[in-house]
Design an enzyme around this catalytic site. Structure first.
Site, PDB file in Angstrom:
ATOM      1  CG  HIS A 184       1.822   9.547   7.280  1.00 28.79           C
ATOM      2  ND1 HIS A 184       0.469   9.618   7.057  1.00 28.79           N
ATOM      3  CD2 HIS A 184       2.001   9.528   8.618  1.00 28.79           C
ATOM      4  CE1 HIS A 184      -0.152   9.655   8.218  1.00 28.79           C
ATOM      5  NE2 HIS A 184       0.754   9.596   9.178  1.00 28.79           N
ATOM      6  CE  LYS A 217      -4.182   5.543  -4.673  1.00 27.56           C
ATOM      7  NZ  LYS A 217      -4.676   6.903  -4.537  1.00 27.56           N
ATOM      8  CG  ASP A 218      -3.148   2.048   0.772  1.00 24.19           C
ATOM      9  OD1 ASP A 218      -2.905   2.867  -0.144  1.00 24.19           O
ATOM     10  OD2 ASP A 218      -3.509   2.420   1.910  1.00 24.19           O
ATOM     11  NE  ARG A 261     -12.356  29.522  30.485  1.00 23.78           N
ATOM     12  CZ  ARG A 261     -11.826  30.479  29.753  1.00 23.78           C
ATOM     13  NH1 ARG A 261     -12.585  31.195  28.953  1.00 23.78           N
ATOM     14  NH2 ARG A 261     -10.538  30.739  29.816  1.00 23.78           N
ATOM     15  NE  ARG A 283      -7.961   5.625   6.008  1.00 24.05           N
ATOM     16  CZ  ARG A 283      -8.923   5.877   5.127  1.00 24.05           C
ATOM     17  NH1 ARG A 283      -8.605   6.244   3.901  1.00 24.05           N
ATOM     18  NH2 ARG A 283     -10.188   5.762   5.457  1.00 24.05           N
ATOM     19  CD  GLN A 287      -5.007  19.741  -0.481  1.00 24.05           C
ATOM     20  OE1 GLN A 287      -4.610  20.277  -1.495  1.00 24.05           O
ATOM     21  NE2 GLN A 287      -5.336  18.462  -0.451  1.00 24.05           N
ATOM     22  CE  LYS A 312       2.340  13.313   4.142  1.00 30.78           C
ATOM     23  NZ  LYS A 312       1.743  12.151   3.545  1.00 30.78           N
ATOM     24  CE1 TYR A 330      -2.277  12.134   6.463  1.00 31.55           C
ATOM     25  CE2 TYR A 330      -4.650  12.154   6.804  1.00 31.55           C
ATOM     26  CZ  TYR A 330      -3.471  11.458   6.646  1.00 31.55           C
ATOM     27  OH  TYR A 330      -3.491  10.095   6.665  1.00 31.55           O
ATOM     28  CG  HIS A 361      -0.448   6.816   1.140  1.00 30.00           C
ATOM     29  ND1 HIS A 361      -1.528   6.855   1.982  1.00 30.00           N
ATOM     30  CD2 HIS A 361      -0.584   5.666   0.421  1.00 30.00           C
ATOM     31  CE1 HIS A 361      -2.299   5.793   1.784  1.00 30.00           C
ATOM     32  NE2 HIS A 361      -1.738   5.057   0.840  1.00 30.00           N
TER      33      HIS A 361
END
Length: 181
Positions: free
Chosen positions: A119, A168-169, A23, A59, A46, A72, A132, A62
């Site tokens: 990251h 923002k970045d 499968r 991205r 989270q 993380k 994440y 951070h």
């Protein structure tokens, strides 16, 4: 699961060990006991997803600070990314070192990123989704970052004629302006 240390202290690559049959396959991606054997916290409180609609989206870099600093586990469920971690822990033997790894839906690899390690990623496919799992909930007031293209760090990002970086970045500080974190 196969745990492979990276050159960044406390960061690990985590590869599943698929059990194949007619499968397809079945594989564990998180086991609290297996993570604990490697000194890793797998009590994720989270989960978030970043969906990216084209190649060349960047991205990062951070991290969260203070009491909201988080470990993380990051994996790609669709497509592929060039994933980068950067050690910002002043007391670490690997302070200011970075490492890149390809994460993709095909290789099913994940990277465990400890507190104090920034990251970021650049998408390599037209559609990618990054999943994440975090040990602390996101706290906007503790969100921080450092410029992805800071020459003092020298991350070797893949060439990209049409790179997309958020405002923002682009406004994140250079390492010299980061201060204590």
């Amino acid at each position: 699961m196969i745990f492979t240390p990276t050159r960044i202290a406390g960061a690990w690559l985590v590869d599943p060990e698929p059990l194949p049959d007619a499968r397809g396959f079945f594989a564990r991606t998180v086991c609290v006991a297996a993570f604990a054997e490697h000194g890793l916290d797998a009590h994720f409180v989270q989960q978030s997803v970043s969906r990216n609609t084209r190649a060349g989206i960047l991205r990062g870099m951070h991290f969260q600070t203070g009491a909201h600093a988080e470990d993380k586990l990051v994996r790609v469920t669709t497509g592929a990314v060039y994933d980068v971690i950067l050690d910002l822990r002043r007391a670490s033997a690997t302070y200011l070192q970075w490492q890149a790894v390809e994460l993709s839906a095909d290789n099913q690899r994940a990277i465990y990123i400890p507190k104090g390690v920034a990251h970021g990623f650049q998408t390599r496919t037209a559609l990618s989704e990054v999943f994440y799992q975090m040990t602390m909930p996101f706290a906007p007031g503790s969100s921080a970052g450092v410029r992805w293209d800071d020459p003092a760090i020298g991350i070797d990002w893949p060439d990209c004629a049409d790179r997309m970086v958020s405002a923002k970045d682009l406004a994140l500080p250079l390492l010299a302006g980061l201060g204590e974190h």
